[in-house]
Structure formats: C-alpha cells, structure tokens
Scaffold this active site. Structure first.
Site, PDB file in Angstrom:
ATOM      1  N   ASN A 111       0.845  -1.186   0.000  1.00  0.00           N
ATOM      2  CA  ASN A 111       0.000   0.000   0.000  1.00  0.00           C
ATOM      3  C   ASN A 111       0.882   1.238   0.000  1.00  0.00           C
ATOM      4  O   ASN A 111       1.168   1.812   1.044  1.00  0.00           O
ATOM      5  CB  ASN A 111      -0.915   0.008   1.226  1.00  0.00           C
ATOM      6  CG  ASN A 111      -1.823   1.221   1.244  1.00  0.00           C
ATOM      7  OD1 ASN A 111      -2.149   1.761   0.195  1.00  0.00           O
ATOM      8  ND2 ASN A 111      -2.217   1.646   2.425  1.00  0.00           N
ATOM      9  N   TYR A 152      -0.385   8.898 -12.346  1.00  0.00           N
ATOM     10  CA  TYR A 152      -0.996   8.094 -11.290  1.00  0.00           C
ATOM     11  C   TYR A 152      -1.860   6.992 -11.903  1.00  0.00           C
ATOM     12  O   TYR A 152      -1.756   5.821 -11.519  1.00  0.00           O
ATOM     13  CB  TYR A 152      -1.826   8.982 -10.355  1.00  0.00           C
ATOM     14  CG  TYR A 152      -2.453   8.207  -9.222  1.00  0.00           C
ATOM     15  CD1 TYR A 152      -1.695   7.811  -8.133  1.00  0.00           C
ATOM     16  CD2 TYR A 152      -3.801   7.860  -9.254  1.00  0.00           C
ATOM     17  CE1 TYR A 152      -2.256   7.090  -7.088  1.00  0.00           C
ATOM     18  CE2 TYR A 152      -4.374   7.144  -8.222  1.00  0.00           C
ATOM     19  CZ  TYR A 152      -3.605   6.764  -7.146  1.00  0.00           C
ATOM     20  OH  TYR A 152      -4.166   6.036  -6.115  1.00  0.00           O
ATOM     21  N   THR A 206      -8.813  10.770   2.953  1.00  0.00           N
ATOM     22  CA  THR A 206      -7.487  10.591   3.554  1.00  0.00           C
ATOM     23  C   THR A 206      -6.637  11.826   3.293  1.00  0.00           C
ATOM     24  O   THR A 206      -7.036  12.718   2.537  1.00  0.00           O
ATOM     25  CB  THR A 206      -6.751   9.369   2.959  1.00  0.00           C
ATOM     26  OG1 THR A 206      -6.489   9.623   1.580  1.00  0.00           O
ATOM     27  CG2 THR A 206      -7.560   8.083   3.116  1.00  0.00           C
ATOM     28  N   LYS A 237      -1.199   2.927 -11.657  1.00  0.00           N
ATOM     29  CA  LYS A 237      -2.141   2.022 -11.001  1.00  0.00           C
ATOM     30  C   LYS A 237      -2.661   0.962 -11.974  1.00  0.00           C
ATOM     31  O   LYS A 237      -2.940  -0.175 -11.571  1.00  0.00           O
ATOM     32  CB  LYS A 237      -3.279   2.801 -10.345  1.00  0.00           C
ATOM     33  CG  LYS A 237      -2.807   3.586  -9.120  1.00  0.00           C
ATOM     34  CD  LYS A 237      -2.156   2.681  -8.081  1.00  0.00           C
ATOM     35  CE  LYS A 237      -1.787   3.404  -6.807  1.00  0.00           C
ATOM     36  NZ  LYS A 237      -1.321   2.512  -5.744  1.00  0.00           N
TER      37      LYS A 237
END
Length: 178
Positions: free
Chosen positions: A27, A103, A136, A107
């Site tokens: 993670n 990004y 988050t 991913k």
C-alpha cells in the site's frame, strides 16, 4: 519502497523476529505532478512509477521468501479505480472526471502486475484492491468514504482462505472491470 537496502533490512528484521508472514499488503502510492499532460517529464514519470510500481516489485521480491513459509500466503496490492480502463471511460464514475496521467498509468500497471504475479505463483493468492475515493490525507480528506469503508476490500482480500480468488481486482462492492 524506494530503497533496496531499507526493504531488505525490513524483511531481515521480520524474518529474525517472526520467521515468516502470511499476508503482504503493498500500500504505497504517490500522485506525482499536477502539471498538464504536455508538461509531464520523464523524471516526473520515474518518480511516480518508482514508488507505485517498482516499489511493489522491490517489496514483493524481498518478502516472497517469508510469504512462502505460510500455509496460505496472500498478497494484496492496493491499486485504484483510476487505473481501470472501464472506470475511467464511464461518465457515471468519479474516475472518469480526473486527469492524472502518471498516477492512473501506474495504477493500471499495478493491476496488471497483480495478474501476472497471480499466474506466476499458483501457491500464493495475489489480488488487487481499490480503496475507492476515501477521505485521507492523500486527497485532502475530500473523499466521501470513510477509511473503514476504503479498507473493506483490502481486509477482505487479506483474509481469504486457501480457496479464495487470485488475480482479481476488487473494491468494497465486489469485482471491478479493468
């Protein structure tokens, strides 16, 4: 994630202390530059892929011998719906409204790496999880999901039994299209 010596030291420490592990959760993720696509450089790409993809390879390589001590080893790679071709092309999904070339590409690579690891290691359950748009620090707490909701798929995949799935991509609602 980005330093061979540090990752090797962590694996050695855990081996000395525990002897092995049952579950590895990869993670780590960085968003990278917010520059428009025409201003993204190779250096920008290297920085994102070094953490988001190469880091998973580095950590998995270091910890795989420890996982193999388990009767039911499991790897969960935290990916993102933003790396899903289906989600980024579905106008109803939030992933389709975000521009993040590095990004999203990283991913997508994480998810593909997951399928390749799953095919390569039939003795290890390897799956990818999408935490979804979770509030988050990563997104300034703008996501509508709680951290608990965001970890649902990760926990589910981390606790699968020996007959559980491998090579899948899931979010808290079930299997995701790639």
């Amino acid at each position: 994630m980005t330093d061979d010596a540090s990752v090797a030291a962590a694996a050695a420490h855990i081996e000395a202390r525990e002897g092995g592990i049952d579950v590895l959760i990869n993670n780590a993720g960085v968003f990278g530059t917010h520059n428009p696509a025409d201003q993204i450089t190779a250096t920008d790409a290297s920085e994102v892929f070094e953490v988001n993809v190469v880091g998973i390879v580095r950590v998995t390589h270091a910890f795989l011998p420890l996982l193999r001590t388990s009767a039911h080893p499991v790897i969960v790679n935290v990916s993102s719906g933003m790396g899903s071709f289906a989600a980024t092309h579905d106008a109803e999904r939030v992933e389709s409204r975000n521009l993040a070339p590095l990004y999203t590409a990283s991913k997508a690579a994480v998810t593909m790496l997951t399928t390749q690891y799953a095919k390569s290691w039939p003795d290890v359950k390897v799956n990818a999880a999408d935490p979804g748009y979770t509030a988050t620090d990563f997104n300034g707490h703008s996501g509508p999901q709680t951290v608990t909701e965001g970890t649902d798929a990760i926990v589910e995949l981390a606790t699968i039994g020996p007959d559980g799935p491998t090579g899948t991509f899931r979010d808290r609602h079930g299997e995701m299209a790639w």
